[in-house]
Motif scaffolding. Sequence first.
Motif, PDB file in Angstrom:
ATOM      1  N   ASP A   1       0.860  -1.186   0.000  1.00 39.47           N
ATOM      2  CA  ASP A   1       0.000   0.000   0.000  1.00 39.47           C
ATOM      3  C   ASP A   1       0.897   1.236   0.000  1.00 39.47           C
TER       4      ASP A   1
ATOM      5  N   LEU B   1      -5.619   0.042   2.530  1.00 37.65           N
ATOM      6  CA  LEU B   1      -4.906  -0.620   3.632  1.00 37.65           C
ATOM      7  C   LEU B   1      -5.844  -1.566   4.385  1.00 37.65           C
TER       8      LEU B   1
ATOM      9  N   SER C   1       2.656  -1.335   4.344  1.00 46.71           N
ATOM     10  CA  SER C   1       2.044  -0.046   4.088  1.00 46.71           C
ATOM     11  C   SER C   1       3.114   1.024   4.253  1.00 46.71           C
TER      12      SER C   1
END
Length: 344
Positions: free
Chosen positions: A40, A48, A65
């Motif tokens: 992400d 996410l 992420s």
Amino acid sequence: MDLSVVVPCFNEERGLQELRDELNAVLPALVGRFEVVLVDDGSTDRTLDQARRLSALDPRYRYLSLSRNFGKEAAMLAGLREASGDRVLIMDADLQHPAWLIGDMLRQLDLGYDQVVARRDRHGEPRVRSLLSKLYYVGVNKLADVQLEDGVGDFRVLSRRAVDALLAMPESNRFSKGLFAWVGFPTATVPYRNVTRKYDQSCFSFGKLVNYGIDGVVSFNSKPLRAAVYIGAVVTLLAAVYAVYVIVCALIGHPGVPGYATLIVGITGFGGMQLLLLGVVGEYVGRIYVESKNRPCYFIKESGGAVAMSVEDAAPRMVVPRLPSDAPLVADPAAGNGGQQCAD
Ligand code: UDP
Ligand code: MG
């Protein structure tokens, strides 16, 4: 691990579930063990959450992420560093890279290639964009030290040694298309028909594409710098010839009326040329500046999924992913991504 699939995602909440369905429909029949690494890239939608959900549902899915949107190049790099497979597939999250092609790509790779790249035609694309792209590739291939193919992008499968070669390149200004070509190794191509985006618009606006194009030109050669020297020399020579002409005219008794227009044209012409050449030099100096800061390409704020959870604390972390130049290419998973914690 037979295959790692690296998927950079920026605001892709709508397509992720479908992507997972597509991958799960084709991969189990093609490979033994596989993992999917969703990266992400600082999405502002619920990407996410989707990544967390998918990795909670399916132990073959993991996610990283990044702490903000660092761009697709950084997201791909993060995914490649995290991938542990003997073969690594890179594909977009927006369903434009058809999962049914993966079988053909893997079969080609097994024939002894290190890179198998999918090449799309330009079906369904605006004419202007196709034309500009074609012109760009003709131009860039004349200038650059590596040859780039029109229609060839990041949808490709790589052998472990090709991935390690890519990760060994330390530059932070990464133009992946060029890096893929630069590392070399036997490469095969699999053509496919272009698929238009199902949800939303491309993340690459016209301005971003122009910047990406400039990266492509200056990342892999210094010919524009050389061209700047030649252009500067030619313009200076022309100016000198013109000056001689004016002096000779004056000496033989035809001074003429000093032309206002000529003056203006001269000033603006030379001014423009100087700015252009300074800009070329500036592009390279800027790159040296960026590289000399030696900043990491991204920070990871959170990761999750089977592997990450089992070997690491699942708590959010900030990690400097850049490896020191003498570090082994494969990071120690117990030490976190890249094995370095972020300095204050
Ligand atoms: N992407 C990303 N970070 C960005 C922009 C894009 O990770 O800053 C991802 C995006 O989610 C998609 C892939 O890169 O999976 C390709 O993006 P896009 O479809 O917008 O590009 P295009 O297909 O138009 O080249
Ligand atoms: Mg796309």
